[in-house]
Design an enzyme around this catalytic site. Structure first.
Site, PDB file in Angstrom:
ATOM      1  N   ASP A 191      -3.560  -2.094   0.910  1.00 44.32           N
ATOM      2  CA  ASP A 191      -4.255  -3.244   0.322  1.00 44.32           C
ATOM      3  C   ASP A 191      -3.551  -3.526  -0.995  1.00 44.32           C
ATOM      4  O   ASP A 191      -3.616  -2.710  -1.920  1.00 44.32           O
ATOM      5  CB  ASP A 191      -5.734  -2.899   0.095  1.00 44.32           C
ATOM      6  CG  ASP A 191      -6.522  -4.063  -0.515  1.00 44.32           C
ATOM      7  OD1 ASP A 191      -5.897  -5.045  -0.983  1.00 44.32           O
ATOM      8  OD2 ASP A 191      -7.760  -3.977  -0.525  1.00 44.32           O
ATOM      9  N   PHE A 245      -6.894 -20.491  -0.279  1.00 44.04           N
ATOM     10  CA  PHE A 245      -8.160 -21.162   0.034  1.00 44.04           C
ATOM     11  C   PHE A 245      -7.842 -22.418   0.837  1.00 44.04           C
ATOM     12  O   PHE A 245      -6.804 -23.046   0.624  1.00 44.04           O
ATOM     13  CB  PHE A 245      -8.895 -21.548  -1.256  1.00 44.04           C
ATOM     14  CG  PHE A 245      -9.574 -20.381  -1.923  1.00 44.04           C
ATOM     15  CD1 PHE A 245     -10.921 -20.136  -1.691  1.00 44.04           C
ATOM     16  CD2 PHE A 245      -8.865 -19.528  -2.763  1.00 44.04           C
ATOM     17  CE1 PHE A 245     -11.559 -19.055  -2.292  1.00 44.04           C
ATOM     18  CE2 PHE A 245      -9.494 -18.447  -3.364  1.00 44.04           C
ATOM     19  CZ  PHE A 245     -10.841 -18.203  -3.133  1.00 44.04           C
ATOM     20  N   ALA A 266      -3.942 -23.658  -7.373  1.00 45.95           N
ATOM     21  CA  ALA A 266      -3.915 -22.214  -7.651  1.00 45.95           C
ATOM     22  C   ALA A 266      -2.854 -21.535  -6.790  1.00 45.95           C
ATOM     23  O   ALA A 266      -2.091 -20.683  -7.264  1.00 45.95           O
ATOM     24  CB  ALA A 266      -5.288 -21.612  -7.370  1.00 45.95           C
ATOM     25  N   TYR A 267      -2.777 -21.932  -5.517  1.00 47.25           N
ATOM     26  CA  TYR A 267      -1.779 -21.354  -4.609  1.00 47.25           C
ATOM     27  C   TYR A 267      -0.371 -21.658  -5.130  1.00 47.25           C
ATOM     28  O   TYR A 267       0.492 -20.775  -5.170  1.00 47.25           O
ATOM     29  CB  TYR A 267      -1.984 -21.929  -3.201  1.00 47.25           C
ATOM     30  CG  TYR A 267      -1.024 -21.402  -2.165  1.00 47.25           C
ATOM     31  CD1 TYR A 267      -1.192 -20.141  -1.607  1.00 47.25           C
ATOM     32  CD2 TYR A 267       0.055 -22.174  -1.735  1.00 47.25           C
ATOM     33  CE1 TYR A 267      -0.309 -19.660  -0.642  1.00 47.25           C
ATOM     34  CE2 TYR A 267       0.934 -21.703  -0.775  1.00 47.25           C
ATOM     35  CZ  TYR A 267       0.752 -20.447  -0.231  1.00 47.25           C
ATOM     36  OH  TYR A 267       1.631 -19.979   0.721  1.00 47.25           O
ATOM     37  N   THR A 316      -0.341 -20.394  11.576  1.00 43.35           N
ATOM     38  CA  THR A 316      -1.047 -19.127  11.375  1.00 43.35           C
ATOM     39  C   THR A 316      -2.468 -19.473  10.948  1.00 43.35           C
ATOM     40  O   THR A 316      -2.797 -20.652  10.765  1.00 43.35           O
ATOM     41  CB  THR A 316      -0.391 -18.313  10.228  1.00 43.35           C
ATOM     42  OG1 THR A 316      -0.505 -19.082   9.017  1.00 43.35           O
ATOM     43  CG2 THR A 316       1.070 -18.018  10.508  1.00 43.35           C
TER      44      THR A 316
HETATM   45  P1  NAP Z   1      -2.109 -15.258   7.423  1.00 44.33           P
HETATM   46  O1  NAP Z   1      -1.965 -15.436   8.886  1.00 44.33           O
HETATM   47  O2  NAP Z   1      -3.372 -15.658   6.757  1.00 44.33           O
HETATM   48  O3  NAP Z   1      -1.755 -13.744   7.078  1.00 44.33           O
HETATM   49  C1  NAP Z   1      -1.857 -13.256   5.778  1.00 44.33           C
HETATM   50  C2  NAP Z   1      -1.697 -11.764   5.827  1.00 44.33           C
HETATM   51  O4  NAP Z   1      -1.810 -11.247   4.483  1.00 44.33           O
HETATM   52  C3  NAP Z   1      -2.798 -11.089   6.654  1.00 44.33           C
HETATM   53  O5  NAP Z   1      -2.259  -9.997   7.330  1.00 44.33           O
HETATM   54  C4  NAP Z   1      -3.772 -10.628   5.576  1.00 44.33           C
HETATM   55  O6  NAP Z   1      -4.577  -9.532   5.975  1.00 44.33           O
HETATM   56  C5  NAP Z   1      -2.782 -10.221   4.513  1.00 44.33           C
HETATM   57  N1  NAP Z   1      -3.411  -9.983   3.217  1.00 44.33           N
HETATM   58  C6  NAP Z   1      -4.158 -10.821   2.476  1.00 44.33           C
HETATM   59  N2  NAP Z   1      -4.595 -10.197   1.373  1.00 44.33           N
HETATM   60  C7  NAP Z   1      -4.122  -8.933   1.426  1.00 44.33           C
HETATM   61  C8  NAP Z   1      -4.235  -7.781   0.601  1.00 44.33           C
HETATM   62  N3  NAP Z   1      -4.954  -7.801  -0.521  1.00 44.33           N
HETATM   63  N4  NAP Z   1      -3.589  -6.657   0.962  1.00 44.33           N
HETATM   64  C9  NAP Z   1      -2.873  -6.612   2.089  1.00 44.33           C
HETATM   65  N5  NAP Z   1      -2.752  -7.637   2.936  1.00 44.33           N
HETATM   66  C10 NAP Z   1      -3.365  -8.778   2.596  1.00 44.33           C
HETATM   67  O7  NAP Z   1      -0.981 -16.082   6.629  1.00 44.33           O
HETATM   68  P2  NAP Z   1       0.571 -16.352   6.949  1.00 44.33           P
HETATM   69  O8  NAP Z   1       0.708 -17.811   7.152  1.00 44.33           O
HETATM   70  O9  NAP Z   1       1.101 -15.410   7.949  1.00 44.33           O
HETATM   71  O10 NAP Z   1       1.188 -16.027   5.509  1.00 44.33           O
HETATM   72  C11 NAP Z   1       2.085 -14.972   5.254  1.00 44.33           C
HETATM   73  C12 NAP Z   1       2.819 -15.277   3.964  1.00 44.33           C
HETATM   74  O11 NAP Z   1       3.579 -16.489   4.106  1.00 44.33           O
HETATM   75  C13 NAP Z   1       1.888 -15.525   2.780  1.00 44.33           C
HETATM   76  O12 NAP Z   1       2.436 -14.957   1.612  1.00 44.33           O
HETATM   77  C14 NAP Z   1       1.864 -17.044   2.670  1.00 44.33           C
HETATM   78  O13 NAP Z   1       1.534 -17.477   1.381  1.00 44.33           O
HETATM   79  C15 NAP Z   1       3.287 -17.376   3.046  1.00 44.33           C
HETATM   80  N6  NAP Z   1       3.505 -18.751   3.501  1.00 44.33           N
HETATM   81  C16 NAP Z   1       2.909 -19.223   4.635  1.00 44.33           C
HETATM   82  C17 NAP Z   1       3.173 -20.519   5.051  1.00 44.33           C
HETATM   83  C18 NAP Z   1       2.566 -21.062   6.317  1.00 44.33           C
HETATM   84  O14 NAP Z   1       2.823 -22.256   6.616  1.00 44.33           O
HETATM   85  N7  NAP Z   1       1.829 -20.309   7.088  1.00 44.33           N
HETATM   86  C19 NAP Z   1       4.015 -21.347   4.304  1.00 44.33           C
HETATM   87  C20 NAP Z   1       4.615 -20.837   3.147  1.00 44.33           C
HETATM   88  C21 NAP Z   1       4.356 -19.537   2.769  1.00 44.33           C
HETATM   89  P3  NAP Z   1      -6.091  -9.705   6.540  1.00 44.33           P
HETATM   90  O15 NAP Z   1      -5.985  -9.989   8.005  1.00 44.33           O
HETATM   91  O16 NAP Z   1      -6.698  -8.390   6.210  1.00 44.33           O
HETATM   92  O17 NAP Z   1      -6.709 -10.848   5.786  1.00 44.33           O
END
Ligand code: NAP
Length: 276
Positions: free
Chosen positions: A62, A94, A192-193, A232
């Site tokens: 975490d 968020f 914020a993001y 995602t």
């Molecule tokens: P996601 O499906 O919501 O996955 C986020 C992951 O981060 C989940 O495994 C979540 O775990 C984990 N997480 C959140 N808080 C945590 C903590 N305190 N400790 C450990 N793990 C934690 O989002 P995603 O789209 O795959 O995003 C992955 C990364 O890519 C993020 O950094 C996001 O900002 C970045 N990103 C995404 C996009 C997009 O279009 N999707 C675009 C640009 C950047 P839980 O299941 O426990 O919540």
């Protein structure tokens, strides 16, 4: 102690992180750790990959919990004597229509995306072995949010001499300014993001500079990247890339060959260095 190379991906029970682990299991010549804050969700993800014939390992992590980060650090130190690949992927956002007060959104988002990621780096970067690769998953939103900062803030975030302490002070100030509802007057964008990801990109630039100063001979490459707009839980079903496509740039950076001396300290998307 094992001499097998080891890779760790944070927040990898789902989404882009899971796709990064899947790709690394196929391409990285060593142990790959799927990490996740909730062991139940982590084990389920491990089993999913096992059914695909892959062999990820699991460790709880975490990134909001310093004890949890330090437990992983001690485990890696003892079992492997260090770390070869670190992908800081864990993050939160968020939803656009979430009605949580902006100041709360700012505090919660910065806590994980910036301060949590920074704590992982503080504890794990000293473990990086020569030719190690570090990938900090930021976002294109960091660039657009930078463009909406005041000229003064832009200058600070683009500076080649900003220190980690100064960056921490600025990120803390953003959270404080939102509590007083003066963040826009103080030159911050209303996201914020976006600010949290400015923090991740600037932190990466600082860390790469420190590696140049302190560990030049170790050939470690550290970069920030954007995975693109990925389907995602975070971005929703309308996004243009699959998680596997979103994993491509982070995996490319994680597997830069030992002969490579670049990119380093860059912001990369679609495997291309972008201006900051
Ligand atoms: P996601 O499906 O919501 O996955 C986020 C992951 O981060 C989940 O495994 C979540 O775990 C984990 N997480 C959140 N808080 C945590 C903590 N305190 N400790 C450990 N793990 C934690 O989002 P995603 O789209 O795959 O995003 C992955 C990364 O890519 C993020 O950094 C996001 O900002 C970045 N990103 C995404 C996009 C997009 O279009 N999707 C675009 C640009 C950047 P839980 O299941 O426990 O919540």
């Amino acid at each position: 102690m094992s001499s097998v190379p080891v890779a760790v991906v944070t927040g990898s029970n789902k989404g882009i992180g899971l796709a990064i682990v899947r790709a690394l299991c196929k391409q990285f010549p060593g142990d790959v750790y799927l990490t996740c804050r909730d062991p139940g969700r982590g084990q389920a993800a491990v089993e999913q990959l096992q059914q695909e014939g892959l062999r990820p390992l699991f460790h709880q992590l975490d990134i909001d919990d310093l004890q949890s980060i330090r437990a992983l650090r001690d485990f890696l130190k003892e079992k492997y004597g260090g770390l070869n690949v670190l992908v800081n992927n864990a993050g939160i956002a968020f939803k656009v229509h979430d009605t949580t007060p902006f100041a709360v959104q700012a505090e919660v988002t910065l806590k994980t995306n910036f301060f949590g990621t920074r704590n992982v780096c503080t504890e794990l970067l000293p473990l990086m072995k020569p030719y190690g690769r570090v990938v900090n998953v930021s976002s294109m939103v960091s660039s657009s949010a930078l463009g909406r900062c005041s000229q003064e803030l832009q200058q600070k975030f683009r500076s080649d001499s900003i220190t980690e302490e100064e960056l921490v002070q600025l990120m803390t100030k953003f959270v404080e300014d939102t509590k007083k509802s003066i963040h826009e007057k103080e030159g911050w964008p209303n996201t914020a993001y976006g600010v949290s990801k400015i923090g991740v990109t600037v932190l990466s630039r600082i860390q790469a500079r420190l590696l140049n100063e302190q560990r030049k001979g170790d050939h470690i490459l550290l970069n920030a990247c954007c995975p693109g707009w990925v389907r995602t839980d975070m971005a929703g079903p309308k996004a243009t890339k699959s998680p596997e496509e979103g994993a491509e740039t982070p995996v490319y950076l994680a597997l830069l060959p030992s002969s490579a001396d670049a990119p380093h300290g860059q912001f990369v998307s679609d495997k291309t260095v972008r201006p900051w």
